[in-house]
Design a protein around this motif. Structure first.
Motif, PDB file in Angstrom:
ATOM      1  N   VAL A  51     101.481 105.154  49.029  1.00 24.40           N
ATOM      2  CA  VAL A  51     101.397 105.321  50.475  1.00 24.40           C
ATOM      3  C   VAL A  51     100.125 104.667  51.002  1.00 24.40           C
ATOM      4  N   ALA A  52     100.232 104.090  52.195  1.00 26.68           N
ATOM      5  CA  ALA A  52      99.079 103.561  52.934  1.00 26.68           C
ATOM      6  C   ALA A  52      99.226 104.036  54.371  1.00 26.68           C
ATOM      7  N   CYS A  53      98.174 104.640  54.918  1.00 30.40           N
ATOM      8  CA  CYS A  53      98.241 105.238  56.255  1.00 30.40           C
ATOM      9  C   CYS A  53      97.058 104.821  57.117  1.00 30.40           C
ATOM     10  N   ALA A  54      97.225 104.977  58.415  1.00 34.46           N
ATOM     11  CA  ALA A  54      96.107 104.837  59.341  1.00 34.46           C
ATOM     12  C   ALA A  54      95.241 106.079  59.208  1.00 34.46           C
ATOM     13  N   GLY A  55      93.941 105.911  59.348  1.00 38.32           N
ATOM     14  CA  GLY A  55      93.048 107.067  59.290  1.00 38.32           C
ATOM     15  C   GLY A  55      92.834 107.554  57.881  1.00 38.32           C
ATOM     16  N   GLY A  56      92.708 108.846  57.751  1.00 34.95           N
ATOM     17  CA  GLY A  56      92.509 109.444  56.441  1.00 34.95           C
ATOM     18  C   GLY A  56      91.327 110.374  56.447  1.00 34.95           C
ATOM     19  N   PRO A  57      90.935 110.857  55.301  1.00 34.74           N
ATOM     20  CA  PRO A  57      91.458 110.492  53.983  1.00 34.74           C
ATOM     21  C   PRO A  57      92.825 111.123  53.713  1.00 34.74           C
ATOM     22  N   TYR A  58      93.581 110.467  52.848  1.00 34.72           N
ATOM     23  CA  TYR A  58      94.915 110.909  52.469  1.00 34.72           C
ATOM     24  C   TYR A  58      95.141 110.523  51.011  1.00 34.72           C
ATOM     25  N   GLU A  59      96.183 111.093  50.418  1.00 34.72           N
ATOM     26  CA  GLU A  59      96.567 110.713  49.055  1.00 34.72           C
ATOM     27  C   GLU A  59      98.060 110.883  48.882  1.00 34.72           C
ATOM     28  N   ALA A  60      98.625 110.037  48.045  1.00 37.18           N
ATOM     29  CA  ALA A  60     100.034 110.153  47.697  1.00 37.18           C
ATOM     30  C   ALA A  60     100.202 111.330  46.748  1.00 37.18           C
TER      31      ALA A  60
END
Length: 100
Positions: A51-60
């Motif tokens: 996954v690639a997203c705007a903003g974050g932080p995030y993780e798959a």
């Protein structure tokens, strides 16, 4: 407009591949939270959720066919995060993104 097109194409690709992308409760993960309507692009194969997203932080994250859940590294701003079911000797059952 561009983000809606990206979302539509990503969703169509997942449906065509027969992979259901669903969210799991984040309660067991403490600070991990889900963000509705995130501007994300998804990718997967038989063992990996990306996954690639705007903003974050995030993780798959990925729920593997052996019942284990694995997580990618936390990233931001359209960097790719990958959760590998191969790391636990399994295949991908479902996956999504969690914002941390």
């Amino acid at each position: 407009m561009k983000s809606k097109l990206i979302k539509a194409l990503a969703a169509a690709a997942l449906v065509a591949a027969g992979v259901a992308v669903t969210s799991e409760p984040a309660s067991a993960q403490g600070a991990r939270t889900e963000q509705a309507n995130a501007d994300c692009v998804f990718w997967h194969d038989s063992r990996t959720q990306g996954v690639a997203c705007a903003g974050g932080p995030y993780e798959a994250w990925a729920k593997c066919n052996n019942g284990q859940t694995v997580y990618g590294r936390a990233v931001s701003n359209y960097s790719w995060s990958y959760a590998y079911c191969s790391s636990v000797g399994a295949y991908l059952r479902t996956g999504d993104v969690i914002f941390v």
